[in-house]
Design a protein around this motif. Sequence first.
Motif, PDB file in Angstrom:
ATOM      1  N   ALA A 107       7.332   4.121  30.444  1.00  0.00           N
ATOM      2  CA  ALA A 107       7.718   2.722  30.629  1.00  0.00           C
ATOM      3  C   ALA A 107       7.461   1.858  29.396  1.00  0.00           C
ATOM      4  O   ALA A 107       8.283   1.031  29.046  1.00  0.00           O
ATOM      5  CB  ALA A 107       6.987   2.144  31.838  1.00  0.00           C
ATOM      6  N   ASP A 108       6.339   2.050  28.743  1.00  0.00           N
ATOM      7  CA  ASP A 108       5.980   1.184  27.617  1.00  0.00           C
ATOM      8  C   ASP A 108       5.476   2.036  26.455  1.00  0.00           C
ATOM      9  O   ASP A 108       4.290   2.009  26.131  1.00  0.00           O
ATOM     10  CB  ASP A 108       4.924   0.169  28.059  1.00  0.00           C
ATOM     11  N   ILE A 109       6.368   2.785  25.836  1.00  0.00           N
ATOM     12  CA  ILE A 109       5.995   3.677  24.731  1.00  0.00           C
ATOM     13  C   ILE A 109       5.410   2.894  23.557  1.00  0.00           C
ATOM     14  O   ILE A 109       4.584   3.417  22.802  1.00  0.00           O
ATOM     15  CB  ILE A 109       7.197   4.547  24.293  1.00  0.00           C
ATOM     16  N   ASP A 110       5.777   1.626  23.413  1.00  0.00           N
ATOM     17  CA  ASP A 110       5.314   0.817  22.284  1.00  0.00           C
ATOM     18  C   ASP A 110       3.802   0.626  22.264  1.00  0.00           C
ATOM     19  O   ASP A 110       3.221   0.410  21.204  1.00  0.00           O
ATOM     20  CB  ASP A 110       5.996  -0.554  22.279  1.00  0.00           C
ATOM     21  N   ARG A 111       3.152   0.695  23.406  1.00  0.00           N
ATOM     22  CA  ARG A 111       1.711   0.439  23.461  1.00  0.00           C
ATOM     23  C   ARG A 111       0.869   1.572  22.869  1.00  0.00           C
ATOM     24  O   ARG A 111      -0.302   1.404  22.570  1.00  0.00           O
ATOM     25  CB  ARG A 111       1.277   0.143  24.891  1.00  0.00           C
ATOM     26  N   TYR A 112       1.488   2.732  22.673  1.00  0.00           N
ATOM     27  CA  TYR A 112       0.730   3.890  22.175  1.00  0.00           C
ATOM     28  C   TYR A 112       0.767   3.966  20.653  1.00  0.00           C
ATOM     29  O   TYR A 112       1.809   3.771  20.037  1.00  0.00           O
ATOM     30  CB  TYR A 112       1.277   5.178  22.783  1.00  0.00           C
ATOM     31  N   ALA A 162      14.704  11.790  21.658  1.00  0.00           N
ATOM     32  CA  ALA A 162      15.847  10.928  21.340  1.00  0.00           C
ATOM     33  C   ALA A 162      15.820   9.613  22.114  1.00  0.00           C
ATOM     34  O   ALA A 162      16.396   8.621  21.665  1.00  0.00           O
ATOM     35  CB  ALA A 162      17.153  11.669  21.627  1.00  0.00           C
ATOM     36  N   SER A 163      15.130   9.586  23.261  1.00  0.00           N
ATOM     37  CA  SER A 163      15.154   8.384  24.098  1.00  0.00           C
ATOM     38  C   SER A 163      13.875   7.554  24.034  1.00  0.00           C
ATOM     39  O   SER A 163      13.763   6.542  24.726  1.00  0.00           O
ATOM     40  CB  SER A 163      15.457   8.769  25.550  1.00  0.00           C
ATOM     41  N   HIS A 164      12.896   7.961  23.239  1.00  0.00           N
ATOM     42  CA  HIS A 164      11.649   7.210  23.073  1.00  0.00           C
ATOM     43  C   HIS A 164      11.398   6.998  21.584  1.00  0.00           C
ATOM     44  O   HIS A 164      11.276   7.972  20.837  1.00  0.00           O
ATOM     45  CB  HIS A 164      10.470   7.964  23.686  1.00  0.00           C
ATOM     46  N   SER A 165      11.300   5.762  21.158  1.00  0.00           N
ATOM     47  CA  SER A 165      11.048   5.478  19.747  1.00  0.00           C
ATOM     48  C   SER A 165       9.588   5.760  19.396  1.00  0.00           C
ATOM     49  O   SER A 165       8.670   5.203  20.007  1.00  0.00           O
ATOM     50  CB  SER A 165      11.367   4.019  19.434  1.00  0.00           C
ATOM     51  N   LEU A 166       9.387   6.625  18.412  1.00  0.00           N
ATOM     52  CA  LEU A 166       8.047   6.942  17.940  1.00  0.00           C
ATOM     53  C   LEU A 166       7.792   6.337  16.557  1.00  0.00           C
ATOM     54  O   LEU A 166       6.898   6.777  15.832  1.00  0.00           O
ATOM     55  CB  LEU A 166       7.846   8.458  17.912  1.00  0.00           C
ATOM     56  N   THR A 167       8.539   5.310  16.218  1.00  0.00           N
ATOM     57  CA  THR A 167       8.412   4.650  14.925  1.00  0.00           C
ATOM     58  C   THR A 167       6.974   4.213  14.669  1.00  0.00           C
ATOM     59  O   THR A 167       6.358   3.560  15.516  1.00  0.00           O
ATOM     60  CB  THR A 167       9.343   3.417  14.851  1.00  0.00           C
ATOM     61  N   ASP A 168       6.455   4.624  13.510  1.00  0.00           N
ATOM     62  CA  ASP A 168       5.107   4.290  13.051  1.00  0.00           C
ATOM     63  C   ASP A 168       3.983   4.839  13.927  1.00  0.00           C
ATOM     64  O   ASP A 168       2.835   4.453  13.767  1.00  0.00           O
ATOM     65  CB  ASP A 168       4.937   2.773  12.881  1.00  0.00           C
TER      66      ASP A 168
END
Length: 196
Positions: free
Chosen positions: A105-110, A133-139
């Motif tokens: 739900a909130d991949i950005d928090r990790y 492909a469906s979850h951004s792991l940027t940085d």
Amino acid sequence: MHDKPDPTRRMLLSAVAGLTLANVPLASAAPATTAVRSNSRILVAYFSRSGSTRVIAGVIHRQLKTDLFEIEPASAYPTDYFQTVEQAKKQRERGIRPALKNSVADIDRYQTVYLGFPVWGTSIPPVVQTFLASHSLTDKLLIPFITHGGYGPGDSEAVLAALASSARREKPLVMECDQERRTTETVKGWLAAVRS
């Protein structure tokens, strides 16, 4: 990637070796739920067919007190090992990335994502490619843990580099965990001998 000794990697290897020696049942190694969430900034996301990768995910989750997410296809793979191998081969050849049952739900928090998967046909399973492909792991720091049936990680690192190019990557843990194929072939051979 880092080449200096990693105490977390050493701890994980010791813990996994201990599980083998202790003969811990796979079912008790990690929760059966799709997601376990706390206030952690670390996520363990994994896909496991036979349970080997699930065991490693459970060890990481408990040792580091992470959040836990099981990667599952919307339509389950067949229960038969060889049918699954054939389906995954067709998906890979046709470039099919199966839909996910759930997403984070909130991949950005990790800040850190441990990603676990078995090698299928010398590559990352199609459903794990869908996850990437469906979850951004940027940085984010991406730390793979890879299980295989004796042929090594295949092109996994190249696929990770392509699908998670904006993530920083740590050297993966790569382990041979071949019990399902080996057991299936042994039992089939035994049955053939008994019936002849």
